[in-house]
Each structure stands twice: as C-alpha cells, then as structure tokens.
Design an enzyme around this catalytic site. Structure first.
Site, PDB file in Angstrom:
ATOM      1  N   LYS A   1      35.504  81.554  44.640  1.00  0.00           N
ATOM      2  CA  LYS A   1      36.395  82.245  43.722  1.00  0.00           C
ATOM      3  C   LYS A   1      36.436  81.446  42.416  1.00  0.00           C
ATOM      4  O   LYS A   1      36.814  80.277  42.408  1.00  0.00           O
ATOM      5  CB  LYS A   1      37.797  82.369  44.316  1.00  0.00           C
ATOM      6  CG  LYS A   1      37.904  83.390  45.433  1.00  0.00           C
ATOM      7  CD  LYS A   1      39.329  83.469  45.942  1.00  0.00           C
ATOM      8  CE  LYS A   1      39.468  84.610  46.945  1.00  0.00           C
ATOM      9  NZ  LYS A   1      38.607  84.452  48.128  1.00  0.00           N
TER      10      LYS A   1
ATOM     11  N   ASP B   1      32.875  85.399  44.481  1.00  0.00           N
ATOM     12  CA  ASP B   1      33.869  86.378  44.896  1.00  0.00           C
ATOM     13  C   ASP B   1      34.458  87.090  43.680  1.00  0.00           C
ATOM     14  O   ASP B   1      34.532  86.512  42.584  1.00  0.00           O
ATOM     15  CB  ASP B   1      35.006  85.697  45.666  1.00  0.00           C
ATOM     16  CG  ASP B   1      34.681  85.527  47.134  1.00  0.00           C
ATOM     17  OD1 ASP B   1      33.850  86.292  47.647  1.00  0.00           O
ATOM     18  OD2 ASP B   1      35.269  84.626  47.762  1.00  0.00           O
TER      19      ASP B   1
ATOM     20  N   ARG C   1      27.473  92.064  47.220  1.00  0.00           N
ATOM     21  CA  ARG C   1      28.398  92.396  48.302  1.00  0.00           C
ATOM     22  C   ARG C   1      29.316  93.525  47.818  1.00  0.00           C
ATOM     23  O   ARG C   1      30.006  93.377  46.803  1.00  0.00           O
ATOM     24  CB  ARG C   1      29.234  91.185  48.694  1.00  0.00           C
ATOM     25  CG  ARG C   1      30.282  91.487  49.796  1.00  0.00           C
ATOM     26  CD  ARG C   1      31.308  90.381  49.910  1.00  0.00           C
ATOM     27  NE  ARG C   1      30.681  89.104  50.201  1.00  0.00           N
ATOM     28  CZ  ARG C   1      31.226  87.934  49.897  1.00  0.00           C
ATOM     29  NH1 ARG C   1      32.387  87.866  49.254  1.00  0.00           N
ATOM     30  NH2 ARG C   1      30.596  86.807  50.188  1.00  0.00           N
TER      31      ARG C   1
ATOM     32  N   LYS D   1      35.656  97.289  49.650  1.00  0.00           N
ATOM     33  CA  LYS D   1      36.550  98.318  49.123  1.00  0.00           C
ATOM     34  C   LYS D   1      37.493  97.724  48.078  1.00  0.00           C
ATOM     35  O   LYS D   1      37.835  98.382  47.105  1.00  0.00           O
ATOM     36  CB  LYS D   1      37.346  98.964  50.258  1.00  0.00           C
ATOM     37  CG  LYS D   1      36.499  99.837  51.165  1.00  0.00           C
ATOM     38  CD  LYS D   1      37.358 100.576  52.187  1.00  0.00           C
ATOM     39  CE  LYS D   1      36.492 101.459  53.065  1.00  0.00           C
ATOM     40  NZ  LYS D   1      37.300 102.187  54.084  1.00  0.00           N
ATOM     41  N   GLY D   2      37.926  96.489  48.298  1.00  0.00           N
ATOM     42  CA  GLY D   2      38.846  95.844  47.363  1.00  0.00           C
ATOM     43  C   GLY D   2      40.248  95.815  47.932  1.00  0.00           C
ATOM     44  O   GLY D   2      40.808  96.853  48.266  1.00  0.00           O
ATOM     45  N   ALA D   3      40.814  94.617  48.045  1.00  0.00           N
ATOM     46  CA  ALA D   3      42.131  94.460  48.656  1.00  0.00           C
ATOM     47  C   ALA D   3      43.268  94.418  47.636  1.00  0.00           C
ATOM     48  O   ALA D   3      44.423  94.520  47.997  1.00  0.00           O
ATOM     49  CB  ALA D   3      42.164  93.179  49.491  1.00  0.00           C
TER      50      ALA D   3
ATOM     51  N   THR E   1      32.502  95.691  55.218  1.00  0.00           N
ATOM     52  CA  THR E   1      33.477  96.681  55.677  1.00  0.00           C
ATOM     53  C   THR E   1      33.735  96.496  57.159  1.00  0.00           C
ATOM     54  O   THR E   1      32.862  96.048  57.911  1.00  0.00           O
ATOM     55  CB  THR E   1      32.982  98.119  55.413  1.00  0.00           C
ATOM     56  OG1 THR E   1      33.984  99.056  55.832  1.00  0.00           O
ATOM     57  CG2 THR E   1      31.685  98.412  56.164  1.00  0.00           C
ATOM     58  N   HIS E   2      34.978  96.823  57.564  1.00  0.00           N
ATOM     59  CA  HIS E   2      35.325  96.872  58.983  1.00  0.00           C
ATOM     60  C   HIS E   2      35.496  98.317  59.438  1.00  0.00           C
ATOM     61  O   HIS E   2      35.759  98.566  60.615  1.00  0.00           O
ATOM     62  CB  HIS E   2      36.636  96.109  59.238  1.00  0.00           C
ATOM     63  CG  HIS E   2      36.628  94.716  58.715  1.00  0.00           C
ATOM     64  ND1 HIS E   2      37.226  94.365  57.529  1.00  0.00           N
ATOM     65  CD2 HIS E   2      36.077  93.582  59.204  1.00  0.00           C
ATOM     66  CE1 HIS E   2      37.053  93.071  57.312  1.00  0.00           C
ATOM     67  NE2 HIS E   2      36.356  92.571  58.301  1.00  0.00           N
TER      68      HIS E   2
ATOM     69  N   ARG F   1      48.810  86.564  50.984  1.00  0.00           N
ATOM     70  CA  ARG F   1      48.356  87.348  49.835  1.00  0.00           C
ATOM     71  C   ARG F   1      47.503  88.527  50.268  1.00  0.00           C
ATOM     72  O   ARG F   1      47.535  89.591  49.661  1.00  0.00           O
ATOM     73  CB  ARG F   1      47.597  86.453  48.850  1.00  0.00           C
ATOM     74  CG  ARG F   1      48.521  85.612  47.978  1.00  0.00           C
ATOM     75  CD  ARG F   1      47.756  84.974  46.833  1.00  0.00           C
ATOM     76  NE  ARG F   1      46.799  83.995  47.321  1.00  0.00           N
ATOM     77  CZ  ARG F   1      47.092  82.715  47.559  1.00  0.00           C
ATOM     78  NH1 ARG F   1      48.325  82.279  47.374  1.00  0.00           N
ATOM     79  NH2 ARG F   1      46.163  81.883  47.975  1.00  0.00           N
ATOM     80  N   ARG F   2      46.717  88.346  51.341  1.00  0.00           N
ATOM     81  CA  ARG F   2      45.933  89.481  51.820  1.00  0.00           C
ATOM     82  C   ARG F   2      46.859  90.607  52.276  1.00  0.00           C
ATOM     83  O   ARG F   2      46.593  91.776  52.049  1.00  0.00           O
ATOM     84  CB  ARG F   2      45.027  89.057  52.987  1.00  0.00           C
ATOM     85  CG  ARG F   2      43.970  88.022  52.663  1.00  0.00           C
ATOM     86  CD  ARG F   2      42.942  88.452  51.626  1.00  0.00           C
ATOM     87  NE  ARG F   2      43.390  88.348  50.261  1.00  0.00           N
ATOM     88  CZ  ARG F   2      43.444  87.214  49.571  1.00  0.00           C
ATOM     89  NH1 ARG F   2      43.112  86.081  50.121  1.00  0.00           N
ATOM     90  NH2 ARG F   2      43.824  87.231  48.313  1.00  0.00           N
TER      91      ARG F   2
END
Length: 313
Positions: free
Chosen positions: A98, A139, A189, A192-194, A231-232, A293-294
């Site tokens: 990051k 990242d 990579r 979707k973006g959190a 992705t999950h 934070r996630r």
C-alpha cells in the site's frame, strides 16, 4: 449505520486489548491474520505453498504520516523478501504494498512530498523483490489515491515492468483503466473494491458493481496482460472460468486470488483443479485496524466474516 461505530472502535487501544485477549476473538484474528512477525508470515506462506497455493504478502499499515514509520515499513518488506528468498519461496510468493504505508499520504511540506517519497520507497521494495526473484503488486486504496498510484506504477514499470497493479470494479473509471493496462507484460489484480465511495465516482448497487466486474474481466481476459481475478463470489469465479475459455486463455495465463482465511476449501478446490490460486496474506502488528477497517468500509462484510468462520467453505 455500523460504519462510524466500527471506525471509532478501530482507533480504540482499550477495545483492541480486550478483543485480542478474548479466546473467541483471538481465534477470529488468527483466522485472517496468521501473525505479527516476518517469521510467522513466512511460515504461513510455506504451509500454503506446500498445499499448492501461491501467495502475496501484505505488511499491514496504511495512511502513514511519519517518515520514520514509512522507512520502517520499507525495511520490513526488505527483510520479508530476503527471508522468502532464503527459504526458497520467492518463486511462488510476492508482496503487495500500500503506497500510503510508505509515504504517499505525507504532506507536501515534507521534503519531496508524499508522492515522491512513496515512489522512492516503492522503488527500494521493487529492487529487493527483483533481487529475491519475485515481484511487487501495488495495492489500490480509496479513489482519492488512484491517479497518484497509477502514476507511480508507470514510473516503477520503467525499471521494473513486472510490477503489478490493482483496479477496483466499483469505480466508474475502472473499465477504461483496464483497457489502458491490458497490454503484454502487465499484471492486473481486479477486485470489486471494499471502500465506501461516493456515488459521483463509484457504483452504489451491488448488481452494478457485479456488472462492472464482468465488463472489466472481459477486457482483461481479452487483452495481452496477466489478469489476477480477486473474488470470493462463486458466481464471479464461474463467470471468470467461462470467459477464460471463451478467450482461449490457458491455465497459467491468469490466476485467482482470495484473502487468507476466506473460503479455504474453495481455494483448495481451485488449486487442485489446476488453476493458479494465490492467497492474500496480511501480517503485522496493525492487524486490529486492518480487520476493523475492512468491516467499516462495507459493514455487510461483518456477516460474511461470521459465515466464513462457521462454514470455512
């Protein structure tokens, strides 16, 4: 409704101490962050590689506003990369960085400014990665850093063309960014973006984010680069497999990625089927902020984390 309370809890040292000493909570932490030290991270990587996985390691920390802290993060990555090489893991383990953890968020009043400091610190990590025989992926964070991150990526790729990028399908701009990066030698990579982004720059409805993800997948899989499908979501995994076949992609010309501790049985299934399956492995003392934070970025993740603890599928 949960976002602000979760963000407040992420700053509470008292709550951190309470959570980390409770047996159940300690188990939750260990499920998603294998440890705080380089040795713990490399040992976890060895176990994953032995199980047929590939790995990308993230030394936790972000939004650094102290030059010495940024330098300490760089040193931690250099140490990690040296240990990966020493244990013979560098071929299957890379690092994720990051930029805000290595100075990007520093104010312009600091000599050189945050952008330049982050570039030079990232360059040091890239050099260490190349010496170790592996790669770096930058990242992506919230939308305010996207332009700076992509600009640093372009500079790094002049000397380190193997440097990977991350793009977030939730942002309106991402399909165009995918087209710009879907060239030979490029590693991208797609996630979707959190982050909880404003509607001016990002899709708000889940279905719109999913549609954007599929459009971006098509661009990357039809291009000449190396897509990393993060992705999950079972539907997205199935769609990605179908698109890979449509575009004549052989296994090994793309990969799947998932977070450490999320759907490990699915990770194993993909690896055993012959897919390249890379696990995103975070470590370090900043684990508490990482988890909170996630959840704060998308509180819906709370139920997902709880379900994953129960099912482990």
């Amino acid at each position: 409704m949960l976002r602000q309370p979760l963000l407040m809890l992420s700053r509470s040292r008292h709550v951190q101490e309470l959570v980390s000493t409770m047996p159940v909570s300690s188990g939750i932490v260990h499920s998603y962050v294998p440890g705080e030290t380089t040795d713990a991270a490399v040992t976890a990587s060895e176990e994953l590689v032995a199980g047929g996985m590939w790995v990308t390691l993230d030394f936790l920390g972000e939004d650094t506003l102290d030059v010495e802290q940024a330098e300490a993060t760089v040193a931690a990555y250099v140490e990690l990369l040296g240990e990966l090489a020493h244990r013979g893991l560098a071929r299957r383990a890379e690092v994720s960085v990051k930029l805000s953890a290595v100075g990007q968020a520093l104010p312009d009043s600091v000599a050189g400014g945050g952008h330049k400091i982050a570039l030079e610190n990232a360059r040091t990590i890239c050099r260490a990665a190349r010496n170790a025989g592996t790669t770096v992926t930058l990242d992506m964070e919230d939308h305010t850093t996207t332009d700076s991150t992509l600009a640093i990526l372009r500079e790094l790729r002049k000397d380190f063309p193997e440097t990977g990028a991350v793009l977030q399908a939730a942002l309106h701009r991402t399909e165009a960014d995918c087209r710009a990066l879907a060239h030979e030698g490029s590693r991208v990579r797609l996630c979707k973006g959190a982050y909880l982004e404003p509607e001016e720059v990002a899709f708000q409805d889940r279905i719109d984010v999913d549609r954007s993800y599929v459009r971006c997948l098509k661009v990357l899989l039809a291009g000449q680069g190396y897509p990393m499908i993060a992705t999950h979501d079972p539907r997205m995994i199935e769609i990605a497999g179908s698109l890979a076949s449509r575009y004549g992609r052989e296994r090994g010309t793309y990969e799947f990625q998932m977070l450490y501790g999320i759907r490990p049985l699915e990770q194993q299934r993909l690896a055993e089927s012959g897919e390249t399956m890379r696990v995103y492995l975070p470590y370090g003392t900043e684990w508490y902020g990482y988890l909170m934070r996630r959840l704060a970025e998308r509180p819906a993740n709370l139920s997902f984390f709880v379900k994953s603890l129960v099912s482990k599928k």
